[in-house]
Design an enzyme around this catalytic site. Structure first.
Site, PDB file in Angstrom:
ATOM      1  N   ALA A 180       0.814  -1.215   0.000  1.00  0.00           N
ATOM      2  CA  ALA A 180       0.000   0.000   0.000  1.00  0.00           C
ATOM      3  C   ALA A 180       0.849   1.267   0.000  1.00  0.00           C
ATOM      4  CB  ALA A 180      -0.946  -0.017   1.206  1.00  0.00           C
ATOM      5  N   LYS A 204       5.329   4.267  17.867  1.00  0.00           N
ATOM      6  CA  LYS A 204       3.920   4.666  17.822  1.00  0.00           C
ATOM      7  C   LYS A 204       3.042   3.498  17.394  1.00  0.00           C
ATOM      8  CE  LYS A 204       3.476   4.739  13.220  1.00  0.00           C
ATOM      9  NZ  LYS A 204       2.388   4.186  12.385  1.00  0.00           N
ATOM     10  N   ASN A 263      -2.332  -1.249  12.894  1.00  0.00           N
ATOM     11  CA  ASN A 263      -1.969  -1.559  14.268  1.00  0.00           C
ATOM     12  C   ASN A 263      -3.124  -1.269  15.221  1.00  0.00           C
ATOM     13  OD1 ASN A 263       1.139  -2.198  14.265  1.00  0.00           O
ATOM     14  ND2 ASN A 263       0.841  -0.524  12.837  1.00  0.00           N
ATOM     15  N   GLU A 272       3.273  -4.266  12.071  1.00  0.00           N
ATOM     16  CA  GLU A 272       4.662  -4.088  12.494  1.00  0.00           C
ATOM     17  C   GLU A 272       4.790  -3.864  13.987  1.00  0.00           C
ATOM     18  OE1 GLU A 272       7.268  -4.731  11.047  1.00  0.00           O
ATOM     19  OE2 GLU A 272       7.101  -4.417   8.885  1.00  0.00           O
TER      20      GLU A 272
END
Length: 311
Positions: free
Chosen positions: A10, A176, A241, A261
């Protein structure tokens, strides 16, 4: 300067669409047979974008953007290092390698070529692909090369801000994702927006603690690649996430083919935190949760039962 983007997921495809509006781009993907991008259905790439599954077609490019998943980057560099080494490289992935504990730029530095850069910050691929205004951080230790890359990769709607703090930019983008999983768990478990705000605030403090221990600069974490990206990914279901965390909080299954991730990063960061005696309660809880060592209820209780202290 001809640009090649390695990785047709993406984000790589979105960058190809954005940069292809300004000039020729080659987009390479393993097994990529046509111009349809599975992760961005409906995306129409400009005619200036050449789509290929043949890595040799990127050899004429002067600049390479590596949009390879973080946990696959080390192997990709090991397999194709000779082809990559002599040209400027920009890492377009976020995370910490689970095996080595290295960030993307540190992995690319093993090639010994020009100083690699990292492109990171608050962005959803779909927004970049359709030309919505987006601001990112481009970090490179060589500021002269960084300025050159900044000028080459910026467009009228894709604004790049330059930094020499590679470590800070990398860690902001990596950590993050861990906090986004935790924020998703909070919402998925029905704890509410006030709890999410508290999680984000304490999560940011944890990000800063970890980054400063690795010689990053505090102001970098306060910028696009840290605070900006944290806000975006903790507040939108477009974030893989955050969506993964939502599923955990609700006790639902999640598509195993979707790259998350933050899960691998949480494991790597928690392990580093143990060896360096760093207090990383959110990362530790997320790592244990994704590994199935604790339940959502136990993860929440572990955070709520921490000693009260001065902010």
């Amino acid at each position: 300067m001809k640009i090649a983007i390695l990785g047709s997921g993406a984000f790589g495809a979105a960058l190809a669409a954005a940069l292809g509006r300004e000039g020729p781009v080659v987009l390479w993907g393993r097994g990529q047979a046509g111009r349809e991008i599975r992760r961005l259905p409906g995306l129409v790439l400009p005619e200036t974008v050449t789509v290929t599954a043949d890595l040799a077609e990127t050899d004429s490019a002067d600049l390479l953007l590596l949009s390879v998943p973080m946990q696959a980057l080390g192997r990709f560099v090991a397999d194709h290092g000779a082809r990559l080494a002599s040209r400027p490289l920009v890492a377009c992935c976020k995370g910490v390698d689970l095996t080595t504990g290295l960030g993307p730029v540190e992995i690319l530095e093993t090639l010994g070529g020009p100083a690699p850069a990292v492109l990171t910050g608050p962005s959803f691929a779909a927004d970049i692909a359709i030309g919505l205004p987006t601001a990112l951080t481009l970090a490179c230790r060589d500021d002269m090369l960084g300025a050159h890359l900044q000028a080459r990769l910026s467009t009228p709607v894709l604004r790049l801000y330059r930094s020499t703090d590679v470590m800070g930019a990398e860690l902001g983008g990596a950590l993050k994702n861990v906090m986004a999983i935790a924020a998703g768990v909070v919402i998925g478990a029905g704890l509410g927006d006030s709890a999410r705000a508290a999680l984000m605030t304490r999560g940011y403090a944890e990000m800063l603690r970890f980054a400063l221990a690795r010689s990053a600069r505090a102001e970098t974490l306060a910028g696009l690649s840290g605070f900006g990206d944290l806000v975006l990914t903790c507040t939108s279901s477009q974030s893989r996430n955050f969506s993964f965390g939502l599923s955990l909080g609700r006790g639902e299954s999640f598509d195993p083919a979707t790259t998350v991730e933050g899960a691998a990063t949480a494991r790597a960061v928690a392990r580093i935190g143990r060896t360096q005696a760093l207090d990383l309660p959110v990362s530790t809880a997320v790592a244990a949760l994704v590994d199935g060592r604790i339940t959502v209820t136990e993860a929440i209780q572990s955070l709520l039962s921490r000693p009260l202290k001065q902010e």
